[in-house]
Design a protein around this motif. Structure first.
Motif, PDB file in Angstrom:
ATOM      1  N   SER A 108       0.784  -1.313  -0.021  1.00 38.57           N
ATOM      2  CA  SER A 108       0.058   0.042  -0.241  1.00 38.57           C
ATOM      3  C   SER A 108       0.754   1.370   0.074  1.00 38.57           C
ATOM      4  O   SER A 108       1.567   1.393   0.961  1.00 38.57           O
ATOM      5  CB  SER A 108      -0.995   0.057   1.228  1.00 38.57           C
ATOM      6  N   ILE A 109       0.517   2.023  -1.056  1.00 37.64           N
ATOM      7  CA  ILE A 109       1.553   3.383  -1.201  1.00 37.64           C
ATOM      8  C   ILE A 109       0.779   4.175   0.114  1.00 37.64           C
ATOM      9  O   ILE A 109       1.687   5.093   0.552  1.00 37.64           O
ATOM     10  CB  ILE A 109       1.250   4.018  -2.514  1.00 37.64           C
ATOM     11  N   LYS A 110      -0.403   4.183   0.179  1.00 40.41           N
ATOM     12  CA  LYS A 110      -1.053   5.094   1.072  1.00 40.41           C
ATOM     13  C   LYS A 110      -0.466   4.781   2.492  1.00 40.41           C
ATOM     14  O   LYS A 110      -0.153   5.846   3.390  1.00 40.41           O
ATOM     15  CB  LYS A 110      -2.593   4.725   1.298  1.00 40.41           C
ATOM     16  N   GLU A 111      -0.369   3.452   2.854  1.00 43.94           N
ATOM     17  CA  GLU A 111       0.486   3.240   4.163  1.00 43.94           C
ATOM     18  C   GLU A 111       1.772   3.522   4.450  1.00 43.94           C
ATOM     19  O   GLU A 111       2.435   4.232   5.127  1.00 43.94           O
ATOM     20  CB  GLU A 111       0.176   1.461   4.488  1.00 43.94           C
ATOM     21  N   ALA A 167       6.632   6.044 -11.744  1.00 43.95           N
ATOM     22  CA  ALA A 167       5.704   5.101 -12.165  1.00 43.95           C
ATOM     23  C   ALA A 167       4.304   5.525 -11.407  1.00 43.95           C
ATOM     24  O   ALA A 167       4.039   5.012 -10.405  1.00 43.95           O
ATOM     25  CB  ALA A 167       5.989   3.612 -11.746  1.00 43.95           C
ATOM     26  N   ILE A 168       3.587   6.483 -11.935  1.00 46.85           N
ATOM     27  CA  ILE A 168       2.623   7.360 -11.353  1.00 46.85           C
ATOM     28  C   ILE A 168       1.073   7.237 -12.055  1.00 46.85           C
ATOM     29  O   ILE A 168       0.048   7.235 -11.443  1.00 46.85           O
ATOM     30  CB  ILE A 168       2.731   8.557 -11.149  1.00 46.85           C
ATOM     31  N   GLY A 223       8.029  -7.534  -6.695  1.00 43.61           N
ATOM     32  CA  GLY A 223       7.257  -8.521  -7.372  1.00 43.61           C
ATOM     33  C   GLY A 223       5.892  -8.150  -6.937  1.00 43.61           C
ATOM     34  O   GLY A 223       4.589  -7.952  -7.416  1.00 43.61           O
ATOM     35  N   ASP A 224       5.710  -8.287  -5.605  1.00 43.74           N
ATOM     36  CA  ASP A 224       4.526  -7.953  -4.596  1.00 43.74           C
ATOM     37  C   ASP A 224       3.926  -6.429  -4.950  1.00 43.74           C
ATOM     38  O   ASP A 224       2.777  -6.247  -5.313  1.00 43.74           O
ATOM     39  CB  ASP A 224       4.618  -7.904  -3.123  1.00 43.74           C
ATOM     40  N   GLU A 225       4.940  -5.476  -4.979  1.00 41.00           N
ATOM     41  CA  GLU A 225       4.482  -4.216  -5.326  1.00 41.00           C
ATOM     42  C   GLU A 225       4.008  -4.062  -6.777  1.00 41.00           C
ATOM     43  O   GLU A 225       3.199  -3.202  -6.963  1.00 41.00           O
ATOM     44  CB  GLU A 225       5.712  -3.139  -5.042  1.00 41.00           C
ATOM     45  N   ALA A 263      -0.604  -0.680  -9.837  1.00 41.35           N
ATOM     46  CA  ALA A 263      -1.536   0.002 -10.815  1.00 41.35           C
ATOM     47  C   ALA A 263      -3.150   0.141  -9.824  1.00 41.35           C
ATOM     48  O   ALA A 263      -3.443   1.343  -9.823  1.00 41.35           O
ATOM     49  CB  ALA A 263      -2.357  -0.671 -11.810  1.00 41.35           C
ATOM     50  N   ALA A 264      -3.514  -0.843  -8.952  1.00 42.32           N
ATOM     51  CA  ALA A 264      -4.601  -0.752  -7.985  1.00 42.32           C
ATOM     52  C   ALA A 264      -4.402  -0.020  -7.092  1.00 42.32           C
ATOM     53  O   ALA A 264      -5.186   0.919  -6.639  1.00 42.32           O
ATOM     54  CB  ALA A 264      -4.831  -2.203  -7.367  1.00 42.32           C
ATOM     55  N   GLU A 265      -3.004   0.229  -6.486  1.00 45.62           N
ATOM     56  CA  GLU A 265      -2.709   1.113  -5.265  1.00 45.62           C
ATOM     57  C   GLU A 265      -2.692   2.621  -5.909  1.00 45.62           C
ATOM     58  O   GLU A 265      -3.269   3.397  -5.148  1.00 45.62           O
ATOM     59  CB  GLU A 265      -1.369   0.745  -4.697  1.00 45.62           C
ATOM     60  N   LEU A 266      -2.092   2.740  -6.961  1.00 48.07           N
ATOM     61  CA  LEU A 266      -2.175   3.982  -7.573  1.00 48.07           C
ATOM     62  C   LEU A 266      -3.705   4.790  -8.029  1.00 48.07           C
ATOM     63  O   LEU A 266      -3.761   5.775  -7.560  1.00 48.07           O
ATOM     64  CB  LEU A 266      -1.446   4.263  -8.953  1.00 48.07           C
TER      65      LEU A 266
END
Length: 286
Positions: A119-122, A170-171, A202-204, A209-212
């Motif tokens: 999670s980029i948010k976390e 990568a945004i 790989g997990d990231e 895309a979904a996290e973005l």
């Protein structure tokens, strides 16, 4: 037949381990970092911050400039580590202008190595807590590749951030490229063969895309100056990401680097550093 298949898998994983989506930087121990910088007559402090909310332990390196109240805060890509920014931390021009801090993102280096936080948010919340803990002010957040959207996210949630520099970020969720090698990091039969940093990457990657998408509604909260530097021959993170940042950020400067690929941040620091110096100068003028 099974032996041949296993040999093929091992060869593929080995080849994958030699190719990085952001130029793999092998992690360095505290002692290795201190010895390296000591040999260059650079005093370096290494700290560990434990986030009270997540329990994550985050490592950072810092080069202080007592006469400056501006901080450059660096976030690496995927896979990588804070060592990707060594050239910046040791640069005397930057040292004279600001405090320099590089971070091992969660799962990399010595910040819970191998434990993914997709999670980029976390991740942003953890880094915002780190900023508050160390009472950092007048921050320019610098992020490369995966670290780009993380840098922008921190600017959206922490008022101490006064500028953002993204290098090959990568945004754009619609621009996310499929990397077939990532399958080996997710498949139980091959995951254990993949180097630890690549498993985290790989997990990231598979969830990026979904996290973005989860961040899009908050980009209008980023009102500070943003610089987006991108090579026009980037074959990992498409140059088309510039169209996205033009659209979602209010105060954006696009820097096109001709005939350069994805790894500008660490292969060509001489390209990036002048933009950091310009951002520092703008903060000082204010």
């Amino acid at each position: 037949m099974i032996k041949i298949l296993l040999k093929c898998i091992i060869v593929i994983i080995f080849c994958f381990s030699l190719h990085s989506c952001s130029s793999l930087q092998y992690r360095q121990t505290d002692t290795e970092l201190k010895n390296q910088f000591k040999s260059e007559n650079n005093d370096l402090s290494i700290t560990y911050f434990t986030d009270k909310d997540s329990g994550l332990k985050i490592r950072s390196i810092k080069k202080e400039q007592p006469d400056s109240n501006i901080t450059l805060l660096f976030f690496h890509g995927s896979p990588s580590s804070l060592s990707a920014w060594n050239a910046y931390i040791r640069d005397t021009t930057l040292q004279d202008k600001a405090n320099l801090i590089a971070i091992d993102r969660p799962g990399y280096g010595y910040s819970g190595f191998g434990k993914s936080l997709i999670s980029i948010k976390e991740q942003g919340e953890v880094m915002s807590n780190l900023i508050d803990h160390y009472q950092l002010k007048n921050i320019i957040v610098v992020g490369a590749s995966y670290g780009g959207p993380l840098a922008a996210r921190i600017a959206a949630i922490n008022d101490n951030v006064k500028g953002v520099v993204m290098v090959s970020p990568a945004i754009d969720p619609e621009q996310e490229k499929y990397i077939w090698q990532s399958k080996f990091t997710q498949w139980w039969l091959t995951r254990w063969l993949v180097p630890t940093g690549y498993r985290v990457a790989g997990d990231e990657k598979t969830s990026h895309a979904a996290e973005l998408k989860k961040l899009e509604k908050d980009w209008d909260k980023v009102t500070v100056p943003v610089i987006h530097i991108h090579g026009d021959t980037d074959d990992i993170v498409p140059f088309g990401n510039i169209n996205y940042t033009k659209r979602v950020f209010k105060n954006i400067e696009i820097v096109k680097i001709s005939n350069k690929g994805h790894e500008i941040a660490w292969r060509n620091p001489e390209i990036v550093m002048p933009y950091l110096c310009d951002m520092i100068l703008k903060l000082k003028v204010k």
